[in-house]
Structure formats: structure tokens, C-alpha cells
Scaffold this motif. Structure first.
Motif, short mmCIF file in Angstrom:
data_model
loop_
_atom_site.label_atom_id
_atom_site.label_comp_id
_atom_site.label_asym_id
_atom_site.label_seq_id
_atom_site.Cartn_x
_atom_site.Cartn_y
_atom_site.Cartn_z
N ILE A 38 28.84 -10.18 -6.53
CA ILE A 38 28.30 -11.52 -6.38
C ILE A 38 27.64 -11.91 -7.70
N VAL A 39 27.79 -13.18 -8.09
CA VAL A 39 27.14 -13.72 -9.28
C VAL A 39 26.05 -14.69 -8.84
N GLU A 56 16.40 -21.86 -10.13
CA GLU A 56 17.29 -21.99 -8.98
C GLU A 56 16.65 -21.38 -7.73
N ASN A 57 17.05 -21.90 -6.57
CA ASN A 57 16.62 -21.32 -5.30
C ASN A 57 17.44 -20.06 -5.04
N GLN A 58 16.92 -18.95 -5.49
CA GLN A 58 17.68 -17.71 -5.40
C GLN A 58 17.64 -17.14 -3.99
N ILE A 61 19.28 -9.84 0.62
CA ILE A 61 20.53 -10.46 1.06
C ILE A 61 21.66 -10.11 0.08
N ILE A 62 21.35 -10.12 -1.22
CA ILE A 62 22.37 -9.74 -2.22
C ILE A 62 22.84 -8.32 -1.96
N LYS A 72 21.80 -0.92 0.55
CA LYS A 72 20.51 -1.09 1.21
C LYS A 72 19.49 -1.70 0.26
N THR A 73 19.63 -1.39 -1.04
CA THR A 73 18.70 -1.90 -2.04
C THR A 73 19.42 -2.05 -3.37
#
Length: 317
Positions: A276-277, A293-295, A300-301, A308-309
Motif C-alpha cells: 500500500i502507498v 493528509e488524513n492518514q 489499518i495499514i 499485526k504491526t
């Protein structure tokens, strides 16, 4: 009966007088295909490339179009940080430029309402993580600058009848292919030439084998500096011809026909085949300010790429 060279090709005397057996295009193509690029000189490639009529589709990139350009790293805020490299620093062959010459490499998204397509190509083209294969793991910062066309850019498109057959999610490519077929569909010699030229622009080249770029770089130089096109467009090798086109633009065209709009800091998170970018912030050049930006959250990423992390992802420099 011996053959002889006369003007536009090789001829021989037959029952009906002299008949052509190989046109100039066919003979030059044969010579280019026969070259050992590892040892052939640039001058030898130029000698034969100048003899072929390069079958291209000419088009115009209109005012207001966005062109994206990727560069590894983050925190860039100056035009000098994201524009073309100085020609004196360009010592190697590249896909569309000779040593000692420079172009701005960028991307045109196939949909100007979805510039993320252009960003995706940029990441694929310059990412070390992407180049390391499908099993690579890590995070990598890649900036994306967006440039706005302020005057029409005359562009030579490198394409063939069979370019990336089966790719349906690239409107630009399919339109250009249709134009090519309309222009050259009944000309087998042009079809053969175009297939060879596109093959030179689309072949995968290892970093240590830049000599493999000799033909595409020479043809690019002819189109840009002899035939006076502003730019050359060709499908992305690393995206398999999808969602847009790569573009190489002459430096004087960049200076006179493009304006830098913004530069985004992005992080590419990759866990094997999942990636994911994420845009972190955008610097707007005219306003000289950042927009945060609203990251989405790191949790979730991590979930999206099957972790898990993110804490253990190594940073790729």
C-alpha cells in the motif's frame, strides 16, 4: 545474379528486370537486430537507426494535463529537487536518453480524475522494494511531484499493433493502438518495425546491463533532437502496460511548457505480495506550504498488508 544497393534498398535482376528484395527499412532493421549491443558503439546504432522510418503515433498532450514524477526519498520542496537531472550528471545510458543528455521521466495517468494510477506507475518504476521481487518486505519513502501542462506538448508515442494485448485498464494505450492500426494496419513493413522498436522500449533491463538501452536511447534522441518532438510516450514495463504511459520530456520543454504544482511525501509499505502507498503530506509550491493528509492509522495499514504491526518493517534507503 548479384544483388546491388540502389537508393531505397537491395535490388536484383530478375525475369521482369530489377526487383527489390529488401527495402532500406528492412535492411536497417536487419542490421540493428544483428548488433551485439554490449560491444556495438552508439555511433553504429545511430548509423542504422537513422535509416529507418520510425512508425509512431503523433499526439498532443493538452493544456491542463497532469504529469506525475516519482523520486525516492521525502522532504523535497524545490523545483531543483524533483526536475530532470543536469546533463553533466547523466553518464549512463537510460531507456530514453543517451549519456551526456537529459530528459524528465514522468507518467501520464490513463484517467486524469484518478492520478493515483500515475503514482502507482511511478512507484513501480523507481522503488527498490518493487525491484527486489514479489517476496520483498519493508517500507520505503517515495515522493511524487505533479506537473501541469501549460502549453500543448507534441508527443511521439511508441506503440505496436500487439502492444500489451489483453490489457483493458489503460484507455490511453488502447486509443493510441487504435490510431496506430488505422494509420499502419495495412503496412506490414511498418508493423514489423513498430514491433521491434516497442520491444526495445519494453524489454526488462538489469541495472548492470545499461548497454541494452542503446537502441531505445538512440531512437529517443532522434525523435527528440532531430525530429523535434517535445516528448516520447511508451507503456510502463514494470506495470505491464497498465493504467497509463511513461513519458520522457525534453528539458527545454519542461522549462517552457510545464509548471510544478505540488510534491507529495509518500510511504510504500510492502509485505510480500501485499502493498500500500500512503500519502503523508503534500507541499504546494505556489503557496509554499504543507497540507497534512488524513492518514489511515498504522494499525489499518498493517492489517491491509497482513501484519499485526508495522514496527518490524525495515526502512529501505
Amino acid at each position: 545474379m548479384p544483388c546491388r544497393w540502389c537508393g531505397r534498398g537491395w535490388w536484383r535482376f530478375g525475369n521482369n528486370g530489377y526487383e527489390i528484395i529488401m527495402t532500406q527499412n528492412e535492411f536497417a532493421l536487419h542490421q540493428l537486430k544483428s548488433l551485439n549491443l554490449e560491444v556495438a558503439s552508439i555511433e553504429e546504432v545511430q548509423k542504422w537507426a537513422k535509416c529507418i522510418q520510425i512508425p509512431i503515433v503523433a499526439t498532443e498532450i493538452i493544456e491542463g494535463t497532469y504529469i506525475c514524477r516519482a523520486r525516492r526519498g521525502k522532504g523535497y520542496i524545490r523545483w531543483e529537487d524533483v526536475t530532470y537531472r543536469p546533463a553533466k550528471d547523466c553518464t549512463n545510458l537510460q531507456r530514453a536518453s543517451l549519456p551526456g543528455k537529459t530528459v524528465l521521466y514522468g507518467v501520464i495517468s490513463d484517467d486524469q480524475h484518478h492520478l493515483e494510477n500515475g503514482r502507482a506507475i511511478g512507484v513501480a518504476e523507481c522503488s527498490k522494494l518493487a525491484a527486489s521481487g514479489k517476496d520483498s518486505v519493508g517500507k520505503e519513502y517515495i515522493s511524487n511531484s505533479q506537473w501541469i501542462v501549460k502549453q500543448p506538448i507534441q508527443t511521439a508515442c511508441i506503440v505496436s499493433k500487439d502492444s500489451y494485448n489483453g490489457v483493458e485498464n489503460n484507455v490511453l494505450l488502447n486509443v493510441i493502438k487504435s490510431d496506430f492500426i488505422a494509420k499502419f494496419g495495412g503496412n506490414q513493413e511498418a508493423i514489423n518495425l513498430a514491433s521491434f522498436v516497442e520491444g526495445e522500449f519494453s524489454k526488462v533491463v538489469k541495472p548492470s546491463c545499461d548497454y541494452e538501452y542503446k537502441i531505445s536511447a538512440v531512437i529517443s534522441d532522434l525523435l527528440l533532437n532531430t525530429y523535434d518532438f517535445d516528448a516520447i510516450a511508451y507503456p510502463s514495463v514494470k506495470m505491464g502496460g497498465q493504467v497509463g504511459l511513461n513519458i520522457a520530456i525534453r528539458p527545454d520543454t519542461v522549462d517552457s511548457k510545464l509548471v510544478l504544482d505540488n510534491i507529495a511525501d509518500q510511504c510504500y509499505y510492502k509485505n510480500g505480495e501485499e502493498g500500500i502507498v500512503e500519502i503523508e503530506r503534500v507541499f504546494y509550491v505556489t503557496q509554499q506550504c504543507y497540507w497534512e493528509e488524513n492518514q489511515i492509522s498504522k494499525e489499518i495499514i498493517a492489517e491491509k498488508i497482513g501484519l499485526k504491526t508495522l514496527a518490524d518493517l525495515p526502512l529501505i534507503n
